[in-house]
Design a protein around this motif. Structure first.
Motif, PDB file in Angstrom:
ATOM      1  N   ARG A   1       0.831  -1.210   0.000  1.00 22.45           N
ATOM      2  CA  ARG A   1       0.000   0.000   0.000  1.00 22.45           C
ATOM      3  C   ARG A   1       0.861   1.253   0.000  1.00 22.45           C
ATOM      4  O   ARG A   1       0.476   2.284  -0.555  1.00 22.45           O
ATOM      5  CB  ARG A   1      -0.959   0.006   1.193  1.00 22.45           C
TER       6      ARG A   1
ATOM      7  N   SER B   1       2.129   1.824  -3.489  1.00 24.29           N
ATOM      8  CA  SER B   1       1.074   2.366  -4.344  1.00 24.29           C
ATOM      9  C   SER B   1       0.607   3.758  -3.936  1.00 24.29           C
ATOM     10  O   SER B   1      -0.280   4.306  -4.578  1.00 24.29           O
ATOM     11  CB  SER B   1      -0.145   1.448  -4.321  1.00 24.29           C
TER      12      SER B   1
ATOM     13  N   LEU C   1      -1.134   4.511  -1.304  1.00 22.31           N
ATOM     14  CA  LEU C   1      -2.363   4.544  -0.517  1.00 22.31           C
ATOM     15  C   LEU C   1      -2.062   4.922   0.924  1.00 22.31           C
ATOM     16  O   LEU C   1      -2.943   5.333   1.671  1.00 22.31           O
ATOM     17  CB  LEU C   1      -3.057   3.174  -0.543  1.00 22.31           C
TER      18      LEU C   1
ATOM     19  N   THR D   1      -1.700   8.111  -5.694  1.00 19.48           N
ATOM     20  CA  THR D   1      -1.964   6.737  -6.116  1.00 19.48           C
ATOM     21  C   THR D   1      -2.271   6.640  -7.610  1.00 19.48           C
ATOM     22  O   THR D   1      -1.736   5.788  -8.310  1.00 19.48           O
ATOM     23  CB  THR D   1      -3.145   6.182  -5.310  1.00 19.48           C
ATOM     24  N   GLU D   2      -3.138   7.549  -8.086  1.00 21.74           N
ATOM     25  CA  GLU D   2      -3.537   7.496  -9.492  1.00 21.74           C
ATOM     26  C   GLU D   2      -2.329   7.624 -10.403  1.00 21.74           C
ATOM     27  O   GLU D   2      -2.209   6.932 -11.417  1.00 21.74           O
ATOM     28  CB  GLU D   2      -4.482   8.649  -9.843  1.00 21.74           C
ATOM     29  N   ASP D   3      -1.433   8.541 -10.026  1.00 24.97           N
ATOM     30  CA  ASP D   3      -0.282   8.782 -10.886  1.00 24.97           C
ATOM     31  C   ASP D   3       0.681   7.612 -10.848  1.00 24.97           C
ATOM     32  O   ASP D   3       1.305   7.273 -11.861  1.00 24.97           O
ATOM     33  CB  ASP D   3       0.413  10.083 -10.467  1.00 24.97           C
TER      34      ASP D   3
ATOM     35  N   ALA E   1      -0.205   4.545 -10.394  1.00 21.77           N
ATOM     36  CA  ALA E   1      -0.825   3.529 -11.237  1.00 21.77           C
ATOM     37  C   ALA E   1      -0.580   3.833 -12.712  1.00 21.77           C
ATOM     38  O   ALA E   1      -0.279   2.935 -13.505  1.00 21.77           O
ATOM     39  CB  ALA E   1      -2.330   3.462 -10.949  1.00 21.77           C
ATOM     40  N   ARG E   2      -0.703   5.106 -13.054  1.00 21.85           N
ATOM     41  CA  ARG E   2      -0.519   5.473 -14.456  1.00 21.85           C
ATOM     42  C   ARG E   2       0.931   5.322 -14.921  1.00 21.85           C
ATOM     43  O   ARG E   2       1.209   5.332 -16.124  1.00 21.85           O
ATOM     44  CB  ARG E   2      -0.983   6.922 -14.672  1.00 21.85           C
TER      45      ARG E   2
ATOM     46  N   HIS F   1      -1.364  -2.861  -8.998  1.00 16.91           N
ATOM     47  CA  HIS F   1      -1.480  -3.428  -7.659  1.00 16.91           C
ATOM     48  C   HIS F   1      -2.744  -4.278  -7.604  1.00 16.91           C
ATOM     49  O   HIS F   1      -3.841  -3.769  -7.792  1.00 16.91           O
ATOM     50  CB  HIS F   1      -1.559  -2.259  -6.658  1.00 16.91           C
TER      51      HIS F   1
ATOM     52  N   GLY G   1      -9.721  -1.465 -16.054  1.00 21.45           N
ATOM     53  CA  GLY G   1      -8.281  -1.635 -15.990  1.00 21.45           C
ATOM     54  C   GLY G   1      -7.578  -1.100 -17.224  1.00 21.45           C
ATOM     55  O   GLY G   1      -6.439  -0.632 -17.162  1.00 21.45           O
TER      56      GLY G   1
ATOM     57  N   LEU H   1      -8.366   1.492 -18.973  1.00 21.94           N
ATOM     58  CA  LEU H   1      -8.546   2.926 -19.214  1.00 21.94           C
ATOM     59  C   LEU H   1      -7.239   3.679 -19.354  1.00 21.94           C
ATOM     60  O   LEU H   1      -7.090   4.553 -20.203  1.00 21.94           O
ATOM     61  CB  LEU H   1      -9.337   3.551 -18.051  1.00 21.94           C
ATOM     62  N   THR H   2      -6.289   3.346 -18.488  1.00 25.43           N
ATOM     63  CA  THR H   2      -5.072   4.128 -18.465  1.00 25.43           C
ATOM     64  C   THR H   2      -4.056   3.626 -19.493  1.00 25.43           C
ATOM     65  O   THR H   2      -3.018   4.226 -19.677  1.00 25.43           O
ATOM     66  CB  THR H   2      -4.430   4.059 -17.072  1.00 25.43           C
TER      67      THR H   2
END
Ligand SMILES: Nc1ncnc2c1ncn2[C@@H]1O[C@H](COP(=O)(O)OP(=O)(O)OP(=O)(O)O)[C@@H](O)[C@H]1O
Ligand SMILES: [Mg+2]
Lengths: 235, 411, 299
Positions: A45, A48, A50, A70-72, A74-75, A80, A100, A102-103
């Motif tokens: 976490r 990532s 979080l 977190t979003e960035d 992931a991008r 995760h 999943g 989308l990015t």
């Protein structure tokens, strides 16, 4: 490659990770092992974003992650698969996968097709709601959803949880295969030390937030003391 | 213990002396009996307040009775000196405070919120007026009680779904009730008197036993409406006394448990549904009492008073005073009583045209704005700020025995 | 057929439908906010009211009806987004009553500000549609060009929202953010943006509703114009299920029709009483809404 350096994470006054340092190399599986409450989930976490650390740094190919959202993260291609799988039960299988994708920079239709090809069971169930899937199917869906965006790093939190040994073996095999074919950096958190060590290249053992071992997987697997005290494996 | 006692003793003695002097000043113009009675009340009260703190803890009900009596008697004495406008404002505020303490209870103790308490006030207000018009001889206390019962019944009806709902739904339902209330009054206009509302039949006729005290006095201090003010204040005092006990009673504790942890509450055998509905019924009953007192005080009731806007004002002043606390309701009542004056003052100071659009909307802008600001910065209002400051001071002194978190929700 | 269309029953159904779509739209806008942020927005009527004043009255001096409609909706979007960013964001995770109180305060401020600027006198907006009922073989039936405009607009908005949520990637992200914010973040969804967007859309839908209400010749625009409509819309949303967009729209329409009959056959002051009764009874019977599947909430 993920580098974790002197990472300390706390929930209020309770420290869940203390000065954790290790590396997870590209095209290799790094297993993170330890008993309940050792801090494994907390580690993922924190990677990532979080959870924010008290001290220390986490880098991915040299880029500092600790201050990113977190979003960035992931991008950036760090996927995760959370503990308990995190599939959205109200969504259909296909909707989960679309989310999943989308990015991803790739074409969604094509990547959907390639996941259905890799996991035919998902193709059969594409219109079904995810909460109607079995535990193993959910795990597969969750992995497929993470893979669909072609990530560079895959963080897996207890993929074997609640699965029959046969399914666990299948999933582990899939992870191994993917790691090699896609040049993934895999961090595999597991309770189930023996299955994880069977496929891992490297292993980190945590005990109440401290790293007690950080070595080649086969060395960890052969270490009697580690096996007995931290991994609960008796021959 | 003695050391603790002496400053309190001094202040109590001071109060007694001050009241004695005041009463002497009053005596030439008011019946001696009044002054004497008040003096006696105060003496008893002071004696109770002088009780050593262990006893205060051991006899909380007695202490609360003493505190209520004290506040009520001092206010009663004060009403003799104030202008009739001030008296009226005070009584209006006191009746409002009754409504507020009901809402404070609902929110502070059960965690629910109602946006319809203006309408529940209206239920009490109209019950009071309708009953008085049909049965002019019923004693005031009985009519007030009937209004409370009516409020409780309507509260029960609307509160039934509360057994099934979480907070925002209930708030929405009470809002719908508040918006609907004027139409409901119109629907029953053969009873409620339509737009003109109702007059009380026996206006300005105090009961016989009160005549002896107030009306036959020849003083310029006694006005014909003083008795209205004083009865309102006494009724408010009684209502607050009960509420203070309720806050710390077993029921109150059960409700707080439901608010904080439903599962735990169920485990210790609290009936969630009954508790939630009860909180709602109590809050509606208190609102109805507040409304009935307004009718009584004004000798009349008009539907326009009980519009949706009133419900919002109620919410505003209790949030400003401190929702979930008893002193918050008193502060809120005062804020309400003087809000018109303050807003007029602002209008004058800023040189706004008092007839203009902006001046006429100042009320809404200020109340709505304060509602937002208070919730954002100090969700427990003035009372909450006071408690926080007191706790900080206590902890600075290293006073470990200072009240722990949340006790400020109690009297 | 003609006889039926001009009958009392048909006219009540048509009149009820015309009102019902408005309740359905309000309910829909409440559901949009509730689903994305778990907040029951008590200013859901007042925010669009302000947008309507700005768009239709202030800009009404310079532009025609349709341009003003576009401006009003854009202003509505802005108000929705701004409110979420400034007022609502600090409220996430706070006790339930905090957002309730803040939004009631906001409602009060908005209505007072509107009355301060534009006064409380009703304003009638000039609409391109006549409010006079159509005639069939010389007899009127309860449908006018204006009510057709109202019904068609409402249906278009509802369908547009449904398409957005069901079939687009944006809708997918909006739904995911509401259902599973953390998982959505892990998949790269910008959840905060989705929350803002939820409020933006909701206020946009609300503004279209407010314009329809205010364009009605018999109502006009006042600062309080949405108070009563909000109450009906809330009742519809609660009856249909705050989680269920379809349920709340259907509940709104059905309620509109039932209440039209009540108003016609009983008394217009009985309407809100019946609405309250419907609310209480249906909440007792189906607390999560008549149209939501009976299931216990997962914690
Ligand atoms: N949200 C939280 N708040 C407070 N403490 C937490 C929280 N989450 C985890 N902890 C604590 O942090 C420590 C590490 O927890 P973590 O979930 O990382 O363990 P884990 O190794 O993943 O265990 P498991 O194998 O059971 O999943 C535990 O002592 C746990 O109690
Ligand atoms: Mg874990």
């Amino acid at each position: 490659m993920i580098r974790v350096q002197d990472l300390t994470v706390a929930y209020g006054a309770v420290k869940a990770l203390v000065d954790v340092t290790f590396e997870a190399r590209t095209s290799a599986i790094t297993a993170v092992l330890g008993a309940n409450g050792a801090g494994k989930t907390t580690l993922l976490r924190t990677i990532s974003g979080l959870k924010s650390p008290v001290a220390g740094s986490i880098t991915h190919d040299g880029a500092e992650l600790t201050l990113m959202k977190t979003e960035d993260i992931a991008r950036m291609g760090i996927a995760h698969v959370p503990e308990g799988r995190g599939v959205i039960g109200e969504f259909t299988v296909e909707e989960n996968l679309r989310l999943g994708a989308l990015t991803a920079k790739v074409d969604a239709k094509q990547s959907l097709a390639s996941q259905y090809e890799r996991f035919p069971i998902l193709g059969e169930r594409r219109r079904q709601h995810a909460d109607q899937l079995s535990g193993g199917e959910r795990q597969i869906l969750s992995m497929a959803r993470a893979l669909i965006a072609n990530p560079a790093v895959l963080l897996l939190d207890e993929p074997s949880l609640g699965l029959a040994p046969l399914i666990t073996a299948q999933i582990m095999a899939t992870i191994k295969e993917l790691c090699a074919s896609e040049n993934l950096t895999v961090i595999l958190v597991e309770q189930n030390a023996s299955s994880a060590l069977r496929i891992a290249d490297h292993a980190v053992v945590l005990n109440v937030g401290h790293v007690v071992a950080n070595d080649v997987a086969s060395v960890v697997a052969e270490d009697e003391k580690l096996r007995q005290y931290y991994l609960g494996m008796v021959r | 213990m003695n050391r603790q006692r002496s400053p309190r003793g001094l202040s109590a003695a001071g109060i007694v002396i001050a009241v004695a002097v005041l009463s002497l000043l009053v005596t030439p113009s008011v019946r001696d009996g009044v002054a004497l009675a008040i003096l006696m009340m105060l003496t008893v009260t002071s004696a109770l307040i002088l009780l050593p703190s262990e006893l205060r803890r051991a006899r909380p009900v007695l202490t609360r009775a003493a505190t209520s009596t004290m506040v009520v008697s001092v206010t009663l004495v004060a009403t003799f000196f104030f202008s009739s406008t001030t008296d009226f404002n005070l009584a209006t505020g006191a009746a409002m405070a009754v409504t507020l303490v009901g809402l404070s209870f609902l929110t502070g103790v059960s965690g629910q919120v109602s946006i319809g308490n203006g309408a529940f006030m209206g239920v009490g207000a109209f019950t009071m007026a309708i009953w008085s018009n049909h049965h002019a001889t019923t004693p005031i206390a009985v009519t007030l009680l009937l209004s409370v019962v009516a409020g409780a019944l309507v509260g029960f009806l609307l509160g039934l779904p509360a057994t099934r709902l979480r907070g925002p739904y209930l708030a929405g339902m009470t809002l719908a009730f508040a918006v609907a209330f004027p139409a409901i009054l119109t629907y029953f206009n053969s009873w409620t008197g339509g737009d003109g509302g109702l007059q009380l039949p026996n206006a300005a006729n105090p009961p016989h036993w009160l005549n002896a005290l107030f009306v036959h006095g020849t003083s310029s201090l006694t006005s014909s409406t003083l008795w209205l003010t004083d009865i309102t204040i006494v009724a408010a005092g009684v209502a607050f006394f009960f509420m203070a006990n309720l806050f710390s009673s077993r029921v109150g504790r059960a409700m707080r448990l439901v608010r904080d942890n439903e599962v735990a509450a169920e485990l210790v055998g609290v009936n969630l549904n009954r508790t939630r509905v009860l909180a709602f019924v109590i809050s509606s009953a208190y609102a109805a009492l507040g409304g009935a007192l307004w009718t009584f005080l004004n000798n009349s009731v008009t539907p326009a008073t009980y519009s949706f806007a009133l419900s919002i004002v109620i919410l505003s002043v209790i949030v400003i005073g401190g929702i979930g606390t008893i002193p918050g309701a008193l502060i809120g009542g005062l804020v309400y009583a003087y809000s018109t004056n303050v807003i007029n003052w602002i209008t004058n100071q800023t040189g706004l045209n008092p007839q203009g659009n902006f001046a006429s909307q100042l009320n809404g802008i200020i109340f709505g704005g304060l509602l937002i600001v208070t919730m954002m910065l100090a969700p427990r209002g003035v009372a909450g700020v006071y408690y926080t400051l007191r706790r900080q001071r206590a902890s600075k002194r290293g006073d470990v025995a200072s009240p722990p978190k949340e006790t400020y929700a109690e009297a | 057929m003609d006889v039926f269309l001009t009958s009392r029953i048909a006219s009540d159904v048509l009149g009820g439908l015309t009102n019902g779509v408005i309740y359905g739209l309000v309910a829909l806008s409440l559901v949009l906010v509730w689903r994305s942020t778990g907040i029951l927005n008590f200013a859901q009527g007042a925010m669009p009211m302000l947008a309507t004043y700005v768009g239709m009255v202030t800009f009404g001096h310079y532009f025609g009806y349709w341009i003003c409609v576009v401006i009003a909706v854009l202003v509505g979007f802005l108000i929705g987004a701004g409110t979420e960013r400034v007022l609502v964001r600090p409220l996430y995770g706070k006790p339930e009553i905090n957002p309730v109180v803040v939004m009631v305060g906001f409602l009060t401020v908005l209505e007072a500000v509107a009355a301060a600027i534009w006064s409380s006198t009703p304003r009638s907006l000039t609409t391109p549609f006549s409010p006079i009922d159509f005639h069939l073989s010389g007899k009127p039936f309860a449908l006018s060009a204006f009510s057709l405009y109202q019904i068609i607009t409402a249906v278009v908005v509802m369908v547009a929202v449904a398409v957005l949520f069901r079939f687009t990637n944006l809708g997918l992200q909006l739904r995911a953010s509401a259902l599973a914010p953390e998982v959505s973040r892990l998949l790269g969804v910008r959840v905060n943006r989705m929350l803002t967007l939820g409020w933006t859309l909701s206020t946009g839908v609300g503004t279209i509703t407010a314009i329809l209400v205010a364009s009605n010749f018999f109502t006009g625009l006042t600062p309080q114009v949405m108070d009563g409509i909000f109450a009906f819309g809330f009742i519809a949303a609660a009856v249909g299920g705050l989680d269920s967009p379809v349920g709340s729209i259907v509940a709104g329409i059905v309620m509109g029709i039932i209440l039209q009959f009540v108003g016609d056959y009983v008394n217009s002051n009985a309407i809100i009483l019946v609405a309250l009764a419907i609310l209480i009874v249906s909440l007792m019977a189906r607390p999560n809404g008549v149209f939501s599947p009976v299931k216990t909430r997962r914690v």
